[in-house]
Design a protein around this motif. Sequence first.
Motif, PDB file in Angstrom:
ATOM      1  N   GLY A  79     -94.588  98.734 -31.939  1.00 22.70           N
ATOM      2  CA  GLY A  79     -94.640  98.488 -30.502  1.00 22.70           C
ATOM      3  C   GLY A  79     -93.306  98.341 -29.800  1.00 22.70           C
ATOM      4  N   PHE A  80     -92.235  98.217 -30.545  1.00 24.35           N
ATOM      5  CA  PHE A  80     -90.918  98.155 -29.921  1.00 24.35           C
ATOM      6  C   PHE A  80     -90.484  99.564 -29.533  1.00 24.35           C
ATOM      7  CE2 PHE A  80     -90.879  94.040 -31.841  1.00 24.35           C
ATOM      8  CZ  PHE A  80     -90.031  93.278 -31.053  1.00 24.35           C
ATOM      9  N   VAL A  81     -89.657  99.651 -28.501  1.00 20.80           N
ATOM     10  CA  VAL A  81     -89.081 100.919 -28.077  1.00 20.80           C
ATOM     11  C   VAL A  81     -87.590 100.728 -27.849  1.00 20.80           C
ATOM     12  CG1 VAL A  81     -91.204 101.785 -26.986  1.00 20.80           C
ATOM     13  CG2 VAL A  81     -89.531 100.514 -25.630  1.00 20.80           C
ATOM     14  N   VAL A  82     -86.853 101.824 -27.928  1.00 22.84           N
ATOM     15  CA  VAL A  82     -85.433 101.781 -27.603  1.00 22.84           C
ATOM     16  C   VAL A  82     -85.327 101.787 -26.082  1.00 22.84           C
ATOM     17  CG1 VAL A  82     -83.230 102.992 -27.733  1.00 22.84           C
ATOM     18  CG2 VAL A  82     -84.739 102.927 -29.730  1.00 22.84           C
ATOM     19  N   LEU A  83     -84.711 100.755 -25.537  1.00 23.70           N
ATOM     20  CA  LEU A  83     -84.543 100.648 -24.092  1.00 23.70           C
ATOM     21  C   LEU A  83     -83.174 101.149 -23.645  1.00 23.70           C
ATOM     22  CD1 LEU A  83     -86.159  97.140 -23.577  1.00 23.70           C
ATOM     23  CD2 LEU A  83     -87.114  99.361 -22.912  1.00 23.70           C
ATOM     24  N   SER A  84     -82.202 101.071 -24.547  1.00 18.13           N
ATOM     25  CA  SER A  84     -80.857 101.524 -24.214  1.00 18.13           C
ATOM     26  C   SER A  84     -80.094 101.766 -25.513  1.00 18.13           C
ATOM     27  CB  SER A  84     -80.130 100.462 -23.386  1.00 18.13           C
ATOM     28  OG  SER A  84     -78.800 100.840 -23.153  1.00 18.13           O
ATOM     29  N   ARG A  85     -79.297 102.823 -25.511  1.00 20.94           N
ATOM     30  CA  ARG A  85     -78.429 103.058 -26.658  1.00 20.94           C
ATOM     31  C   ARG A  85     -77.140 103.698 -26.173  1.00 20.94           C
ATOM     32  NH1 ARG A  85     -78.655 106.364 -32.286  1.00 20.94           N
ATOM     33  NH2 ARG A  85     -76.607 105.621 -32.915  1.00 20.94           N
ATOM     34  N   THR A  86     -76.053 103.069 -26.533  1.00 20.26           N
ATOM     35  CA  THR A  86     -74.729 103.622 -26.281  1.00 20.26           C
ATOM     36  C   THR A  86     -74.067 103.787 -27.637  1.00 20.26           C
ATOM     37  OG1 THR A  86     -73.594 101.486 -26.115  1.00 20.26           O
ATOM     38  CG2 THR A  86     -74.605 102.344 -24.086  1.00 20.26           C
ATOM     39  N   ASP A  87     -72.802 104.173 -27.653  1.00 17.19           N
ATOM     40  CA  ASP A  87     -72.113 104.293 -28.942  1.00 17.19           C
ATOM     41  C   ASP A  87     -71.735 102.936 -29.522  1.00 17.19           C
ATOM     42  OD1 ASP A  87     -70.159 103.762 -27.053  1.00 17.19           O
ATOM     43  OD2 ASP A  87     -68.679 105.090 -27.962  1.00 17.19           O
ATOM     44  N   ALA A 109     -86.985 105.657 -16.919  1.00 23.33           N
ATOM     45  CA  ALA A 109     -88.349 105.304 -16.513  1.00 23.33           C
ATOM     46  C   ALA A 109     -88.897 104.199 -17.403  1.00 23.33           C
ATOM     47  CB  ALA A 109     -89.256 106.534 -16.566  1.00 23.33           C
ATOM     48  N   ARG A 110     -88.639 104.276 -18.696  1.00 24.76           N
ATOM     49  CA  ARG A 110     -89.098 103.247 -19.634  1.00 24.76           C
ATOM     50  C   ARG A 110     -88.418 101.919 -19.319  1.00 24.76           C
ATOM     51  NH1 ARG A 110     -88.137 104.947 -25.455  1.00 24.76           N
ATOM     52  NH2 ARG A 110     -90.078 106.054 -25.159  1.00 24.76           N
ATOM     53  N   LEU A 111     -87.125 101.961 -19.086  1.00 24.75           N
ATOM     54  CA  LEU A 111     -86.381 100.744 -18.782  1.00 24.75           C
ATOM     55  C   LEU A 111     -86.849 100.140 -17.458  1.00 24.75           C
ATOM     56  CD1 LEU A 111     -84.205  98.710 -19.417  1.00 24.75           C
ATOM     57  CD2 LEU A 111     -82.515 100.288 -18.455  1.00 24.75           C
TER      58      LEU A 111
END
Length: 181
Positions: A79-87, A109-111
């Motif tokens: 149920g978790f999702v990636v909301l943000s990913r940077t380097d 949109a997810r964020l």
Amino acid sequence: MPAEEKAPTRLDEVMPQWHFRKRRHQVRVDGSGEAVLRAVIQVTWSEVPLFSSLLRVASFGRVRRDPDRSVLDEFLSSGFVVLSRTDRELVMGAVSGSEPFPGDQGGDARLDWFLAYAEPQSTKVAFSFRYADGVLSTETRVFGADEPARRQFRRYWTLIRLPAGLVRREILHAVRRRIES
């Protein structure tokens, strides 16, 4: 306060307000931001035996993890999702209740949906792994939409706060071992 804590993080943007927070745990790691975050994503259950054992005990032995499966893959399938990913930072989140992220929303949109979500008696959880100035840190924040949600989560938090801290340290050390090997 160290300089890295003064700079705003993606977690600050994803969860600017919270009711519960698991303080930052951190470990020194030599490597590039991308390599360190890749190691975070690749850590398997066999590398975090305490975490695996705690889950097995909590489920009275019913739940067993594939030792070769990524821990974060398990989070994504639950149920978790990636909301943000940077380097340098990875932020994942989940919302209590049924399927929280409708359709195949992605990216902004997810964020946006996550930020706006505040159904009665719901909780939002966001956690991050952040690499800055040679230090990998992790932090968890929880927002309860109303007092019943906060009351319910407070009971749960009382039980899991200490073991969760041990697990987070174990994951950080597993990442460091991966980078050093």
